[in-house]
Design an enzyme around this catalytic site. Sequence first.
Site, PDB file in Angstrom:
ATOM      1  CG  ASP A   9      -1.792  -1.256   1.273  1.00 24.60           C
ATOM      2  OD1 ASP A   9      -2.372  -1.622   0.252  1.00 24.60           O
ATOM      3  OD2 ASP A   9      -1.804  -1.909   2.343  1.00 24.60           O
ATOM      4  CD  GLU A  10       4.844  -0.407  -0.247  1.00 17.77           C
ATOM      5  OE1 GLU A  10       4.035  -0.743  -1.146  1.00 17.77           O
ATOM      6  OE2 GLU A  10       5.521  -1.229   0.391  1.00 17.77           O
ATOM      7  CG  HIS A  37      -3.205  -2.041  -8.345  1.00 18.67           C
ATOM      8  ND1 HIS A  37      -2.225  -2.988  -8.344  1.00 18.67           N
ATOM      9  CD2 HIS A  37      -3.976  -2.313  -9.397  1.00 18.67           C
ATOM     10  CE1 HIS A  37      -2.405  -3.800  -9.352  1.00 18.67           C
ATOM     11  NE2 HIS A  37      -3.451  -3.410 -10.013  1.00 18.67           N
TER      12      HIS A  37
HETATM   13  P1  IMP Z   1      -2.330 -13.081   2.116  1.00 22.19           P
HETATM   14  O1  IMP Z   1      -1.437 -12.563   1.046  1.00 22.19           O
HETATM   15  O2  IMP Z   1      -3.793 -12.877   1.836  1.00 22.19           O
HETATM   16  O3  IMP Z   1      -2.002 -14.514   2.478  1.00 22.19           O
HETATM   17  O4  IMP Z   1      -2.039 -12.241   3.445  1.00 22.19           O
HETATM   18  C1  IMP Z   1      -0.818 -12.339   4.148  1.00 22.19           C
HETATM   19  C2  IMP Z   1      -0.413 -10.996   4.716  1.00 22.19           C
HETATM   20  O5  IMP Z   1      -0.087 -10.108   3.659  1.00 22.19           O
HETATM   21  C3  IMP Z   1      -1.522 -10.302   5.518  1.00 22.19           C
HETATM   22  O6  IMP Z   1      -0.894  -9.595   6.576  1.00 22.19           O
HETATM   23  C4  IMP Z   1      -2.107  -9.331   4.535  1.00 22.19           C
HETATM   24  O7  IMP Z   1      -2.711  -8.225   5.174  1.00 22.19           O
HETATM   25  C5  IMP Z   1      -0.867  -8.926   3.753  1.00 22.19           C
HETATM   26  N1  IMP Z   1      -1.193  -8.481   2.384  1.00 22.19           N
HETATM   27  C6  IMP Z   1      -1.543  -9.259   1.346  1.00 22.19           C
HETATM   28  N2  IMP Z   1      -1.754  -8.520   0.243  1.00 22.19           N
HETATM   29  C7  IMP Z   1      -1.511  -7.247   0.593  1.00 22.19           C
HETATM   30  C8  IMP Z   1      -1.523  -6.008  -0.139  1.00 22.19           C
HETATM   31  O8  IMP Z   1      -1.804  -5.937  -1.335  1.00 22.19           O
HETATM   32  N3  IMP Z   1      -1.199  -4.882   0.581  1.00 22.19           N
HETATM   33  C9  IMP Z   1      -0.855  -4.941   1.897  1.00 22.19           C
HETATM   34  N4  IMP Z   1      -0.820  -6.078   2.605  1.00 22.19           N
HETATM   35  C10 IMP Z   1      -1.148  -7.216   1.962  1.00 22.19           C
END
Ligand code: IMP
Length: 445
Positions: A9-10, A37
Amino acid sequence: MLIGVQYGDEGKARVIDNIAHEYDIIARFNGGPNAGHTIEVGDKRLALHQVPSGVFHPDMLLYVGSGCVLNLEKLLQELKEIKNNDLVLDERLFISDQATVIQPHHILLDKITGKEIGTTANGIGPAYADRALRRDGTYLKNLRLGDVLDDPQLARETIVGNYQQTVARYQLSENDIQDKAEHIIVAAHILQKAICRNPLFLDGLVRRGKNVLFEGAQASMLDVVKGTVPYVTSSHTIAGSAYVGGDLSPQYHRKTIGVAKAIMSRVGNGPFVSEFGGATSEEYCAEEECGKTKHTREFEEHAYSVSELLQSGDLFKLGIALRMLGNEYGATTKRPRRMGMLDLVALAHNCRINGVDELYLNKVDCLADFDRTFMKGIPLVEGYLLEGQEISYVPGTSKGNRNAQSIIKYYPHIKGDLSEIRNYFSLPAETQELVKAIENLLIVM
Ligand code: IMP
């Protein structure tokens, strides 16, 4: 190559939009519907998940590499939304037939096992785990897009078999799996024209002189090995992995662009050294009510006054205020993002492991909000204290990350509304000095 060098989320999509004209193809190499995004051009606003950025550039080709895991039904919905915005993707979108299909049992498993990590519940972890598992006894685990097209019957048996196995293991009731399997197979056939059967597709374009911009999903600190394990996503997010999941050889690498944010955020659980309010903030942001995120933007806007929070003298409350001011809430999940000081130890560390050549620092204007707070200056983390020792790297273990304490230095406040300034040299002198100081520190750290 462009990647996020913090926790995601940068504002990567925004940077891509600015530099897209220098490229012919935007390609994704990792992740799946967990990415999000939001792109705004004029009055158009699109929340994309699996389709690469660049949809608004009509001549741009978009490629989804073999390193991605895809939810086909969600992808079709996304394409429909893109079409509803009068954008044409025919002959522009190409998807590797080696990309892994997210199966219904992956989503089921993620809902059961991903809570503690705070995953997006999209089945990402189980899909990547199955990709590595390949085959387990009776059933194929890694079902790829090409497999669905080549052998729909095998795909059907795989999806149904894996689901039934999971349901039996967790003693759950079965839920329309035959229909779900059919929807996936139909979706793959609808997507057929976009599915690229030649693994050398990108290589061919590059050899004919086309320029590719790899777009990283998630971010460096969420890498499955280099990130804050186990609180990470399940793919490789760092720059080097683009030359695996992006279907191009590293011989074509030119430069790595990193994107960071001047006030950091993180969604999901896990260590976050510079977090305002530490564990209180982590717990608060994860709180749910009736299975849904509790502290959404609507909740916080209704419950709090930003100016009171800014003056509260409480770091946790300050984090809430900065989230509200910076609109730091998940685009899809609505989850509040945990907020933290710009951590230069982590940033320098991640610039090193990715070989960042150029760094974009987004939301510098938000640093002016500190002038309205009880803070004596703008706080930047310039070192970590771990077990009595000062260190300048991100520790390799969860315990190390949890125990590291920030060494903070305060910089003079910057003032006024900088949000409309588009050029470094138009920034007020004190802001230029701050940016320069950050740049210099990143070089020497
Ligand atoms: P997953 O990718 O759904 O398995 O989530 C694993 C971790 O990555 C969690 O802490 C999510 O919040 C984080 N995460 C996954 N995708 C994003 C993204 O696009 N932006 C920020 N954090 C993410």
